[in-house]
Design a protein around this motif. Sequence first.
Motif, PDB file in Angstrom:
ATOM      1  N   SER A   1       0.830  -1.204   0.000  1.00  0.00           N
ATOM      2  CA  SER A   1       0.000   0.000   0.000  1.00  0.00           C
ATOM      3  C   SER A   1       0.865   1.256   0.000  1.00  0.00           C
ATOM      4  N   LYS A   2       1.935   1.234   0.797  1.00  0.00           N
ATOM      5  CA  LYS A   2       2.856   2.375   0.853  1.00  0.00           C
ATOM      6  C   LYS A   2       3.541   2.562  -0.507  1.00  0.00           C
ATOM      7  N   MET A   3       3.967   1.451  -1.120  1.00  0.00           N
ATOM      8  CA  MET A   3       4.627   1.524  -2.415  1.00  0.00           C
ATOM      9  C   MET A   3       3.669   2.086  -3.464  1.00  0.00           C
ATOM     10  N   ALA A   4       2.416   1.641  -3.450  1.00  0.00           N
ATOM     11  CA  ALA A   4       1.433   2.150  -4.410  1.00  0.00           C
ATOM     12  C   ALA A   4       1.212   3.640  -4.207  1.00  0.00           C
ATOM     13  N   SER A   5       1.159   4.068  -2.952  1.00  0.00           N
ATOM     14  CA  SER A   5       0.977   5.487  -2.644  1.00  0.00           C
ATOM     15  C   SER A   5       2.160   6.307  -3.156  1.00  0.00           C
ATOM     16  N   GLU A   6       3.378   5.805  -2.956  1.00  0.00           N
ATOM     17  CA  GLU A   6       4.575   6.508  -3.425  1.00  0.00           C
ATOM     18  C   GLU A   6       4.623   6.552  -4.949  1.00  0.00           C
ATOM     19  N   LEU A   7       4.236   5.450  -5.606  1.00  0.00           N
ATOM     20  CA  LEU A   7       4.198   5.432  -7.072  1.00  0.00           C
ATOM     21  C   LEU A   7       3.156   6.416  -7.591  1.00  0.00           C
ATOM     22  N   ARG A   8       2.010   6.473  -6.925  1.00  0.00           N
ATOM     23  CA  ARG A   8       0.957   7.404  -7.315  1.00  0.00           C
ATOM     24  C   ARG A   8       1.459   8.843  -7.208  1.00  0.00           C
ATOM     25  N   GLU A   9       2.165   9.163  -6.125  1.00  0.00           N
ATOM     26  CA  GLU A   9       2.687  10.516  -5.912  1.00  0.00           C
ATOM     27  C   GLU A   9       3.752  10.849  -6.962  1.00  0.00           C
ATOM     28  N   MET A  10       4.636   9.892  -7.249  1.00  0.00           N
ATOM     29  CA  MET A  10       5.671  10.112  -8.258  1.00  0.00           C
ATOM     30  C   MET A  10       5.038  10.372  -9.621  1.00  0.00           C
ATOM     31  N   ALA A  11       4.041   9.568  -9.991  1.00  0.00           N
ATOM     32  CA  ALA A  11       3.368   9.743 -11.283  1.00  0.00           C
ATOM     33  C   ALA A  11       2.673  11.102 -11.341  1.00  0.00           C
ATOM     34  N   LYS A  12       2.069  11.520 -10.244  1.00  0.00           N
ATOM     35  CA  LYS A  12       1.404  12.825 -10.183  1.00  0.00           C
ATOM     36  C   LYS A  12       2.406  13.954 -10.419  1.00  0.00           C
ATOM     37  N   LYS A  13       3.583  13.862  -9.775  1.00  0.00           N
ATOM     38  CA  LYS A  13       4.611  14.900  -9.945  1.00  0.00           C
ATOM     39  C   LYS A  13       5.125  14.942 -11.383  1.00  0.00           C
ATOM     40  N   VAL A  14       5.300  13.776 -11.992  1.00  0.00           N
ATOM     41  CA  VAL A  14       5.751  13.743 -13.383  1.00  0.00           C
ATOM     42  C   VAL A  14       4.721  14.434 -14.267  1.00  0.00           C
ATOM     43  N   ARG A  15       3.444  14.104 -14.066  1.00  0.00           N
ATOM     44  CA  ARG A  15       2.392  14.710 -14.892  1.00  0.00           C
ATOM     45  C   ARG A  15       2.310  16.222 -14.684  1.00  0.00           C
ATOM     46  N   GLU A  16       2.493  16.674 -13.444  1.00  0.00           N
ATOM     47  CA  GLU A  16       2.411  18.106 -13.150  1.00  0.00           C
ATOM     48  C   GLU A  16       3.600  18.889 -13.719  1.00  0.00           C
ATOM     49  N   ASN A  17       4.750  18.231 -13.856  1.00  0.00           N
ATOM     50  CA  ASN A  17       5.976  18.933 -14.247  1.00  0.00           C
ATOM     51  C   ASN A  17       6.488  18.546 -15.635  1.00  0.00           C
ATOM     52  N   SER A  18       5.660  17.889 -16.428  1.00  0.00           N
ATOM     53  CA  SER A  18       6.068  17.452 -17.762  1.00  0.00           C
ATOM     54  C   SER A  18       4.980  17.767 -18.769  1.00  0.00           C
ATOM     55  N   ASP A  19       5.360  17.750 -20.037  1.00  0.00           N
ATOM     56  CA  ASP A  19       4.409  17.996 -21.115  1.00  0.00           C
ATOM     57  C   ASP A  19       3.843  16.673 -21.606  1.00  0.00           C
ATOM     58  N   TYR A  20       2.522  16.603 -21.741  1.00  0.00           N
ATOM     59  CA  TYR A  20       1.868  15.421 -22.292  1.00  0.00           C
ATOM     60  C   TYR A  20       1.947  15.488 -23.813  1.00  0.00           C
TER      61      TYR A  20
END
Length: 137
Positions: free
Chosen positions: A66-85
């Motif tokens: 659960s902790k790993m999934a939460s950390e992966l979710r946060e990492m993916a969110k940061k990538v999306r917020e700071n990168s161009d789709y």
Amino acid sequence: MIHFSLHCDDDHEFEGWFRSNDDFDAQVEKQLVSCPVCGSDKVGKALMAPSVATGRQKEKIAIAMSKMASELREMAKKVRENSDYVGSDFAEQARKIHFGEAEQRGIYGEATRDEVEALVDDGVDVMPLPVFPDDHN
């Protein structure tokens, strides 16, 4: 998921999670697994004692997952917020950025397995971005 104790050719020890033994073998063959200490891609499985998960161990595993999934979710969110789709143009754009034909920037998008393998063959660093059911681009 399967947890493996791993080692590199310089005897550094580390751990990794894989979908299956075949998944581990495929990633090692494509040199996608590397030592976090020295970067060597000459990686193998260390000897492991078999274990039987008790109720308490299963609870610890569930908490860790659960902790790993939460950390992966946060990492993916940061990538999306700071990168161009860039959508389905990901492979083309990543290659242009890598070879200096386009502005250096973070991007994310979609690519086929063949496109990803070709990018890796060209020396382009790529990483799958986890997608969770409630994620939106």
